[in-house]
Design an enzyme around this catalytic site. Structure first.
Site, PDB file in Angstrom:
ATOM      1  N   SER A  35       0.828  -1.219   0.000  1.00 40.78           N
ATOM      2  CA  SER A  35       0.000   0.000   0.000  1.00 40.78           C
ATOM      3  C   SER A  35       0.856   1.260   0.000  1.00 40.78           C
ATOM      4  O   SER A  35       1.696   1.458   0.881  1.00 40.78           O
ATOM      5  CB  SER A  35      -0.911   0.020   1.232  1.00 40.78           C
ATOM      6  OG  SER A  35      -1.857  -1.014   1.176  1.00 40.78           O
ATOM      7  N   HIS A  59      -3.132   0.876  -4.659  1.00 40.51           N
ATOM      8  CA  HIS A  59      -2.634  -0.241  -5.458  1.00 40.51           C
ATOM      9  C   HIS A  59      -3.035   0.018  -6.911  1.00 40.51           C
ATOM     10  O   HIS A  59      -4.197  -0.128  -7.280  1.00 40.51           O
ATOM     11  CB  HIS A  59      -3.219  -1.568  -4.967  1.00 40.51           C
ATOM     12  CG  HIS A  59      -2.736  -1.971  -3.604  1.00 40.51           C
ATOM     13  ND1 HIS A  59      -1.798  -2.964  -3.409  1.00 40.51           N
ATOM     14  CD2 HIS A  59      -3.044  -1.498  -2.381  1.00 40.51           C
ATOM     15  CE1 HIS A  59      -1.570  -3.097  -2.114  1.00 40.51           C
ATOM     16  NE2 HIS A  59      -2.315  -2.212  -1.473  1.00 40.51           N
ATOM     17  N   HIS A  83      -5.660  -9.164  -2.085  1.00 36.31           N
ATOM     18  CA  HIS A  83      -5.874  -9.545  -0.694  1.00 36.31           C
ATOM     19  C   HIS A  83      -7.094 -10.457  -0.590  1.00 36.31           C
ATOM     20  O   HIS A  83      -8.058 -10.309  -1.347  1.00 36.31           O
ATOM     21  CB  HIS A  83      -6.132  -8.303   0.178  1.00 36.31           C
ATOM     22  CG  HIS A  83      -5.096  -7.236   0.055  1.00 36.31           C
ATOM     23  ND1 HIS A  83      -5.085  -6.337  -0.988  1.00 36.31           N
ATOM     24  CD2 HIS A  83      -4.043  -6.915   0.859  1.00 36.31           C
ATOM     25  CE1 HIS A  83      -4.055  -5.507  -0.838  1.00 36.31           C
ATOM     26  NE2 HIS A  83      -3.418  -5.823   0.275  1.00 36.31           N
ATOM     27  N   TYR A 131      -9.242 -10.308   1.676  1.00 37.32           N
ATOM     28  CA  TYR A 131     -10.403  -9.533   2.111  1.00 37.32           C
ATOM     29  C   TYR A 131     -11.154  -8.885   0.952  1.00 37.32           C
ATOM     30  O   TYR A 131     -12.278  -8.401   1.112  1.00 37.32           O
ATOM     31  CB  TYR A 131     -10.029  -8.491   3.166  1.00 37.32           C
ATOM     32  CG  TYR A 131      -9.109  -7.372   2.710  1.00 37.32           C
ATOM     33  CD1 TYR A 131      -9.534  -6.388   1.830  1.00 37.32           C
ATOM     34  CD2 TYR A 131      -7.812  -7.281   3.204  1.00 37.32           C
ATOM     35  CE1 TYR A 131      -8.706  -5.355   1.431  1.00 37.32           C
ATOM     36  CE2 TYR A 131      -6.969  -6.250   2.815  1.00 37.32           C
ATOM     37  CZ  TYR A 131      -7.426  -5.289   1.934  1.00 37.32           C
ATOM     38  OH  TYR A 131      -6.592  -4.274   1.541  1.00 37.32           O
ATOM     39  N   GLU A 132     -10.547  -8.867  -0.242  1.00 40.25           N
ATOM     40  CA  GLU A 132     -11.249  -8.370  -1.427  1.00 40.25           C
ATOM     41  C   GLU A 132     -12.213  -9.414  -1.989  1.00 40.25           C
ATOM     42  O   GLU A 132     -12.953  -9.122  -2.940  1.00 40.25           O
ATOM     43  CB  GLU A 132     -10.240  -7.963  -2.503  1.00 40.25           C
ATOM     44  CG  GLU A 132      -9.348  -6.798  -2.120  1.00 40.25           C
ATOM     45  CD  GLU A 132      -8.275  -6.542  -3.155  1.00 40.25           C
ATOM     46  OE1 GLU A 132      -8.586  -5.882  -4.169  1.00 40.25           O
ATOM     47  OE2 GLU A 132      -7.130  -7.002  -2.967  1.00 40.25           O
ATOM     48  N   ALA A 185       2.644  -2.291   4.011  1.00 41.42           N
ATOM     49  CA  ALA A 185       2.369  -1.334   5.076  1.00 41.42           C
ATOM     50  C   ALA A 185       1.808  -2.116   6.250  1.00 41.42           C
ATOM     51  O   ALA A 185       1.071  -3.084   6.062  1.00 41.42           O
ATOM     52  CB  ALA A 185       1.368  -0.286   4.606  1.00 41.42           C
ATOM     53  N   MET A 204      -2.105  -7.333   6.587  1.00 44.90           N
ATOM     54  CA  MET A 204      -3.162  -8.134   5.970  1.00 44.90           C
ATOM     55  C   MET A 204      -2.704  -8.803   4.675  1.00 44.90           C
ATOM     56  O   MET A 204      -3.527  -9.093   3.808  1.00 44.90           O
ATOM     57  CB  MET A 204      -4.382  -7.246   5.684  1.00 44.90           C
ATOM     58  CG  MET A 204      -4.909  -6.510   6.897  1.00 44.90           C
ATOM     59  SD  MET A 204      -6.220  -5.335   6.442  1.00 44.90           S
ATOM     60  CE  MET A 204      -6.318  -4.352   7.960  1.00 44.90           C
ATOM     61  N   SER A 205      -1.404  -9.059   4.542  1.00 41.15           N
ATOM     62  CA  SER A 205      -0.897  -9.609   3.282  1.00 41.15           C
ATOM     63  C   SER A 205       0.416 -10.345   3.521  1.00 41.15           C
ATOM     64  O   SER A 205       0.732 -10.735   4.640  1.00 41.15           O
ATOM     65  CB  SER A 205      -0.665  -8.458   2.282  1.00 41.15           C
ATOM     66  OG  SER A 205       0.373  -7.593   2.750  1.00 41.15           O
ATOM     67  N   ASN A 227       1.248   2.903  10.936  1.00 40.41           N
ATOM     68  CA  ASN A 227       0.416   3.317  12.077  1.00 40.41           C
ATOM     69  C   ASN A 227       0.820   2.482  13.290  1.00 40.41           C
ATOM     70  O   ASN A 227       1.392   1.398  13.142  1.00 40.41           O
ATOM     71  CB  ASN A 227      -1.075   3.133  11.779  1.00 40.41           C
ATOM     72  CG  ASN A 227      -1.436   1.692  11.458  1.00 40.41           C
ATOM     73  OD1 ASN A 227      -1.181   1.213  10.346  1.00 40.41           O
ATOM     74  ND2 ASN A 227      -2.025   1.002  12.426  1.00 40.41           N
ATOM     75  N   HIS A 260      -6.904   4.090   6.844  1.00 39.28           N
ATOM     76  CA  HIS A 260      -6.124   3.864   5.633  1.00 39.28           C
ATOM     77  C   HIS A 260      -5.480   5.143   5.110  1.00 39.28           C
ATOM     78  O   HIS A 260      -4.426   5.104   4.476  1.00 39.28           O
ATOM     79  CB  HIS A 260      -7.015   3.236   4.551  1.00 39.28           C
ATOM     80  CG  HIS A 260      -6.251   2.637   3.418  1.00 39.28           C
ATOM     81  ND1 HIS A 260      -5.322   1.619   3.592  1.00 39.28           N
ATOM     82  CD2 HIS A 260      -6.241   2.911   2.085  1.00 39.28           C
ATOM     83  CE1 HIS A 260      -4.805   1.290   2.418  1.00 39.28           C
ATOM     84  NE2 HIS A 260      -5.333   2.057   1.494  1.00 39.28           N
TER      85      HIS A 260
END
Length: 284
Positions: free
Chosen positions: A35, A66, A88, A90-91, A118, A221-222, A245, A259
């Site tokens: 990201s 992306h 991902h 989650y997509e 990230a 998340m990846s 973060n 985000h």
């Protein structure tokens, strides 16, 4: 559980053959840009760019930050292919589809995969803008049976059981530390453990505490599924996490992860990250 039998060797080869008709570049290094880190692909010279949407059988990235394209070309003397945007789970993609590009890059000829992401900082010594060399990972979805190697094994890619104790190449990690010292990046560089959860939510306070207690320094998340498939294919792997973060541990705070913060931090540190990865590539 997830069955990952949809992308056979023949189907992956068909995608690879299509890409070969578009470019004569034979990459030896594959790079997955996380990201806000797609600027790395802009450093590629003599490039050929193709949108994911124009590649038959390829997924399409839907996440802000992306770009969704493959970039072929040179980084110094090295021929590379960059994913300017990843996929991902989650997509809505299966783990097989999330990791499909790794197998495509393998058949294109790469022997080394560099992954960037990230992430949220769990380690109290990590600050926003810090960079972490990944020495190991905890893939929470895979431990729960949602992994990229579940299902029938395709022996043309790799053996049934994949060792991951050496998932992140120690020689590449050593090289990265040397390059970091030369560039002054070592001032905000760490080495630690990356934890992956499925997303697309940011973790609760209790989840942050749990994941930290498991031994993770950052969470995202990846990345972990891509590395698992890369190792299954016999590729060397190197990973970098940009702390965009800090995880929330205080129930009384009004601060929340978002985000926009991720993209802003990536933009602020992006140039140094790109130079860092580019320099590593030229020295491999």
């Amino acid at each position: 559980m997830t069955d990952n039998t949809n992308f056979t060797y023949e189907k992956v080869k068909k995608i690879t053959d299509f890409l070969r008709t578009k470019t004569g570049i034979e990459p030896t290094i594959g790079i997955i840009c996380g990201s806000g880190l797609g600027g790395l692909a802009e450093l590629v010279e003599n490039k050929y760019v193709i949108d994911y949407a124009d590649i038959p059988g390829f997924p399409i990235s839907t996440v802000i930050g992306h770009a969704g394209r493959l970039v072929f070309g040179n980084l110094g003397s090295k021929k590379v292919v960059c994913m300017q945007g990843r996929f991902h789970a989650y997509e809505g993609h299966s783990m097989a589809k999330v990791t499909l590009p790794v197998r495509v890059m393998k058949l294109l000829g790469i022997d080394t995969l560099i992954v960037t992401n990230a992430c949220g900082g769990l380690n109290e010594n990590y600050k926003v803008g810090d960079v972490m060399i990944i020495k190991d990972h905890i893939c929470l979805p895979a431990l729960a049976g949602i992994g990229p190697l579940v299902g029938l094994n395709d022996d043309e890619f790799g053996t049934r059981f994949t060792a991951l104790s050496d998932a992140y190449d120690k020689d590449l990690r050593k090289l990265a530390k040397e390059v970091a010292a030369e560039l002054g990046v070592d001032k905000f560089l760490h080495e630690g453990v990356y934890a992956m959860q499925l997303g697309p939510f940011y973790e609760t306070i209790a989840e942050c505490k749990l994941i930290r207690n498991l031994g993770a320094d950052v969470v995202g998340m990846s990345t972990a599924p891509e590395v698992m498939v890369a190792r299954h294919c016999g590729l060397r792997c190197f990973g970098l996490s940009l702390v965009t973060n800090e995880a929330i541990f205080d129930y009384d705070t009004e601060r929340k992860a978002n985000h926009v913060e991720v993209l802003e931090t990536a933009a602020n540190r992006g140039a140094q990250m790109c130079e860092f990865v580019s320099k590593i590539c030229t020295r491999i």
